[in-house]
Motif scaffolding. Structure first.
Motif, PDB file in Angstrom:
ATOM      1  N   PRO A  15       6.774   4.325  -2.293  1.00  0.00           N
ATOM      2  CA  PRO A  15       6.899   3.541  -3.535  1.00  0.00           C
ATOM      3  C   PRO A  15       8.217   2.798  -3.678  1.00  0.00           C
ATOM      4  CG  PRO A  15       5.871   5.638  -4.003  1.00  0.00           C
ATOM      5  CD  PRO A  15       6.288   5.689  -2.566  1.00  0.00           C
ATOM      6  N   ALA A  16       9.344   3.454  -3.403  1.00  0.00           N
ATOM      7  CA  ALA A  16      10.646   2.806  -3.602  1.00  0.00           C
ATOM      8  C   ALA A  16      10.772   1.546  -2.755  1.00  0.00           C
ATOM      9  CB  ALA A  16      11.775   3.790  -3.278  1.00  0.00           C
ATOM     10  N   GLN A  17      10.262   1.581  -1.520  1.00  0.00           N
ATOM     11  CA  GLN A  17      10.321   0.405  -0.646  1.00  0.00           C
ATOM     12  C   GLN A  17       9.420  -0.708  -1.159  1.00  0.00           C
ATOM     13  OE1 GLN A  17       9.158   2.538   2.903  1.00  0.00           O
ATOM     14  NE2 GLN A  17      11.241   2.589   3.699  1.00  0.00           N
ATOM     15  N   LEU A  18       8.221  -0.348  -1.629  1.00  0.00           N
ATOM     16  CA  LEU A  18       7.304  -1.349  -2.166  1.00  0.00           C
ATOM     17  C   LEU A  18       7.861  -1.969  -3.448  1.00  0.00           C
ATOM     18  CD1 LEU A  18       3.820   0.324  -1.617  1.00  0.00           C
ATOM     19  CD2 LEU A  18       4.873  -1.499  -0.281  1.00  0.00           C
ATOM     20  N   ASN A  19       8.487  -1.143  -4.291  1.00  0.00           N
ATOM     21  CA  ASN A  19       9.088  -1.663  -5.516  1.00  0.00           C
ATOM     22  C   ASN A  19      10.092  -2.766  -5.191  1.00  0.00           C
ATOM     23  OD1 ASN A  19       7.674   0.366  -6.824  1.00  0.00           O
ATOM     24  ND2 ASN A  19       9.446   1.695  -7.066  1.00  0.00           N
ATOM     25  N   GLU A  20      10.955  -2.483  -4.212  1.00  0.00           N
ATOM     26  CA  GLU A  20      11.990  -3.452  -3.841  1.00  0.00           C
ATOM     27  C   GLU A  20      11.382  -4.695  -3.203  1.00  0.00           C
ATOM     28  OE1 GLU A  20      16.153  -3.721  -1.232  1.00  0.00           O
ATOM     29  OE2 GLU A  20      14.884  -1.943  -1.101  1.00  0.00           O
ATOM     30  N   ALA A  21      10.417  -4.495  -2.304  1.00  0.00           N
ATOM     31  CA  ALA A  21       9.802  -5.634  -1.624  1.00  0.00           C
ATOM     32  C   ALA A  21       9.081  -6.555  -2.601  1.00  0.00           C
ATOM     33  CB  ALA A  21       8.826  -5.132  -0.555  1.00  0.00           C
ATOM     34  N   MET A  22       8.409  -5.972  -3.585  1.00  0.00           N
ATOM     35  CA  MET A  22       7.702  -6.794  -4.558  1.00  0.00           C
ATOM     36  C   MET A  22       8.680  -7.531  -5.463  1.00  0.00           C
ATOM     37  SD  MET A  22       4.251  -5.860  -6.542  1.00  0.00           S
ATOM     38  CE  MET A  22       3.458  -7.029  -7.649  1.00  0.00           C
ATOM     39  N   GLY A  73      -7.164 -13.798   5.098  1.00  0.00           N
ATOM     40  CA  GLY A  73      -5.737 -14.037   4.881  1.00  0.00           C
ATOM     41  C   GLY A  73      -4.990 -12.962   4.130  1.00  0.00           C
ATOM     42  N   CYS A  74      -5.497 -11.743   4.151  1.00  0.00           N
ATOM     43  CA  CYS A  74      -4.806 -10.628   3.490  1.00  0.00           C
ATOM     44  C   CYS A  74      -4.099  -9.764   4.536  1.00  0.00           C
ATOM     45  CB  CYS A  74      -5.790  -9.773   2.705  1.00  0.00           C
ATOM     46  SG  CYS A  74      -6.589 -10.621   1.325  1.00  0.00           S
ATOM     47  N   MET A  75      -2.858  -9.377   4.230  1.00  0.00           N
ATOM     48  CA  MET A  75      -2.088  -8.535   5.142  1.00  0.00           C
ATOM     49  C   MET A  75      -1.579  -7.321   4.368  1.00  0.00           C
ATOM     50  SD  MET A  75       1.290  -9.486   7.437  1.00  0.00           S
ATOM     51  CE  MET A  75       2.316  -9.807   6.007  1.00  0.00           C
ATOM     52  N   PHE A  76      -1.700  -6.130   4.963  1.00  0.00           N
ATOM     53  CA  PHE A  76      -1.313  -4.888   4.293  1.00  0.00           C
ATOM     54  C   PHE A  76       0.039  -4.388   4.788  1.00  0.00           C
ATOM     55  CE2 PHE A  76      -5.848  -5.136   3.753  1.00  0.00           C
ATOM     56  CZ  PHE A  76      -6.072  -4.611   2.490  1.00  0.00           C
ATOM     57  N   ILE A  77       0.871  -3.941   3.846  1.00  0.00           N
ATOM     58  CA  ILE A  77       2.178  -3.372   4.155  1.00  0.00           C
ATOM     59  C   ILE A  77       2.233  -1.962   3.573  1.00  0.00           C
ATOM     60  CG2 ILE A  77       4.679  -3.603   3.924  1.00  0.00           C
ATOM     61  CD1 ILE A  77       3.499  -5.911   5.456  1.00  0.00           C
ATOM     62  N   PRO A  78       2.061  -0.907   4.399  1.00  0.00           N
ATOM     63  CA  PRO A  78       2.151   0.476   3.883  1.00  0.00           C
ATOM     64  C   PRO A  78       3.596   0.962   3.862  1.00  0.00           C
ATOM     65  CG  PRO A  78       1.386   0.481   6.157  1.00  0.00           C
ATOM     66  CD  PRO A  78       1.643  -0.959   5.803  1.00  0.00           C
ATOM     67  N   VAL A 108       1.015  -8.415  -4.161  1.00  0.00           N
ATOM     68  CA  VAL A 108       0.156  -7.585  -5.006  1.00  0.00           C
ATOM     69  C   VAL A 108       0.043  -6.201  -4.382  1.00  0.00           C
ATOM     70  CG1 VAL A 108      -1.902  -8.441  -3.803  1.00  0.00           C
ATOM     71  CG2 VAL A 108      -2.157  -7.417  -6.059  1.00  0.00           C
ATOM     72  N   GLY A 109      -0.171  -5.175  -5.200  1.00  0.00           N
ATOM     73  CA  GLY A 109      -0.403  -3.854  -4.632  1.00  0.00           C
ATOM     74  C   GLY A 109       0.169  -2.750  -5.482  1.00  0.00           C
ATOM     75  N   GLY A 110       0.223  -1.555  -4.893  1.00  0.00           N
ATOM     76  CA  GLY A 110       0.676  -0.378  -5.608  1.00  0.00           C
ATOM     77  C   GLY A 110       2.188  -0.314  -5.716  1.00  0.00           C
ATOM     78  N   ILE A 111       2.671  -0.104  -6.930  1.00  0.00           N
ATOM     79  CA  ILE A 111       4.103   0.086  -7.174  1.00  0.00           C
ATOM     80  C   ILE A 111       4.268   1.205  -8.209  1.00  0.00           C
ATOM     81  CG2 ILE A 111       4.831  -2.265  -6.615  1.00  0.00           C
ATOM     82  CD1 ILE A 111       4.944  -2.771  -9.696  1.00  0.00           C
ATOM     83  N   GLU A 164       0.846  -1.194   0.000  1.00  0.00           N
ATOM     84  CA  GLU A 164       0.000   0.000   0.000  1.00  0.00           C
ATOM     85  C   GLU A 164       0.880   1.242   0.000  1.00  0.00           C
ATOM     86  OE1 GLU A 164      -3.600   1.958   2.710  1.00  0.00           O
ATOM     87  OE2 GLU A 164      -2.628   0.101   3.337  1.00  0.00           O
ATOM     88  N   ILE A 165       0.879   1.990  -1.108  1.00  0.00           N
ATOM     89  CA  ILE A 165       1.669   3.222  -1.177  1.00  0.00           C
ATOM     90  C   ILE A 165       1.118   4.220  -0.159  1.00  0.00           C
ATOM     91  CG2 ILE A 165       2.292   5.201  -2.612  1.00  0.00           C
ATOM     92  CD1 ILE A 165       2.375   3.355  -5.013  1.00  0.00           C
ATOM     93  N   SER A 166       1.981   4.673   0.726  1.00  0.00           N
ATOM     94  CA  SER A 166       1.524   5.505   1.855  1.00  0.00           C
ATOM     95  C   SER A 166       1.528   6.984   1.494  1.00  0.00           C
ATOM     96  CB  SER A 166       2.403   5.249   3.080  1.00  0.00           C
ATOM     97  OG  SER A 166       3.780   5.399   2.756  1.00  0.00           O
ATOM     98  N   TYR A 167       0.879   7.324   0.378  1.00  0.00           N
ATOM     99  CA  TYR A 167       0.670   8.707  -0.033  1.00  0.00           C
ATOM    100  C   TYR A 167      -0.814   8.927  -0.279  1.00  0.00           C
ATOM    101  CZ  TYR A 167       5.711   9.301  -0.956  1.00  0.00           C
ATOM    102  OH  TYR A 167       7.070   9.387  -0.843  1.00  0.00           O
TER     103      TYR A 167
END
Length: 284
Positions: free
Chosen positions: A37-44, A29-34, A51-54, A7-10
């Motif tokens: 973007p740069a952190q989500l890009n790397e994590a994905m 069974g869904c878990m959210f990680i806010p 799944v989520g915003g990148i 989840e992009i935190s903007y």
């Protein structure tokens, strides 16, 4: 096994998440990680997020590994309102100058390089830094900020500085919308998690549509408690954004990827794949 959702935190991404039934999604069974973007890009890219915003640029880097969820994005037909180049001099005078780039972004950083090198034919020196306006401009002539960092900086900006909206510049040169972020899913979990992805996708679409129906009013009230800003400001801000992914958006993405490829920032993107609950994905 569950579904890990980025989840992009903007605030620009918030309409897609605001009305999600998180309690229900957690129960199935869904878990959210806010994160930014740069952190989500790397994590994905590492498989820590399913799944989520990148960033759109990150999708281009992993086009063979990810599939996009249709009708969902963070885009701007013209002004994006939260992605700015702040400069001590007019943009036309940045040739040979030094620009600080936010470490929070991928799409906007590469879009700025396209704008300065391709649209303005300028040779600029770049440094990636933490998003801090004053620190970035200590030893640089301009800086790029995105998201809420850019919005808060804009509110307190001295009239001595020039500011440029990257979405507006992109539109002026291409007549196409700019898509800054997308909703993507890693291909290897498509089959395994198709049911949960379908439920999540319905939630994203419901949230987007509900925000449009009430003119973002409830969401804006919540945002103002955290970031302040007037009701009129936030209404105008969200009216300038777009959260769809139409053929025009896809056309703009292909052009963005082509120009990034020309500058050696990205390998050629030949196809963009969209998920479908029926056939899992198709390319356009």
């Amino acid at each position: 096994m569950g579904l890990v959702i980025g989840e992009i935190s903007y605030t620009n991404m918030l309409p897609l998440y605001y009305y999600l039934d998180r309690d229900y999604l957690n129960r199935i069974g869904c878990m959210f990680i806010p994160q930014i973007p740069a952190q989500l890009n790397e994590a994905m890219s590492k498989g820590a997020i399913d799944v989520g915003g990148i960033s759109s640029f990150s999708y281009g880097e992993h086009v063979d590994q990810y599939t996009l969820l249709p009708n969902l994005s963070v885009s701007a037909p013209k002004n994006v309102g939260s992605i700015f180049l702040f400069s001590k001099v007019p943009i036309t005078q940045l040739d040979g100058k030094k620009v600080a780039l936010t470490s929070s972004s991928a799409t906007s950083v590469n879009l700025l390089k396209i704008i300065l090198q391709t649209f303005y034919q300028m040779d600029v020196s770049y440094t990636v830094m933490k998003p801090d306006f004053n620190e970035m401009l200590k030893d640089h002539d301009a800086c790029l900020l995105i998201g809420d960092d850019a919005i808060v900086t804009l509110w307190g900006l001295s009239p001595d500085f020039h500011r440029y909206d990257l979405g507006q510049i992109w539109y002026e040169h291409t007549k196409l919308p700019m898509t800054f972020a997308v909703l993507a899913v890693r291909n290897e979990i498509l089959e395994r998690e198709n049911e949960r992805i379908s439920i999540l996708y319905d939630g994203f679409m419901t949230s987007k549509n509900k925000c449009l129906e009430n003119n973002y009013s409830e969401m804006i009230s919540s945002i103002r408690k955290d970031l302040s800003g007037s009701k009129t400001y936030w209404e105008n801000y969200f009216q300038g954004l777009n959260h769809d992914l139409t053929d025009k958006h896809i056309e703009g993405l292909y052009l963005f990827y082509d120009k990034a490829t020309e500058l050696g920032l990205l390998k050629k993107v030949n196809k963009i794949s969209l998920w479908s609950a029926l056939d899992h994905c198709h390319s356009i």
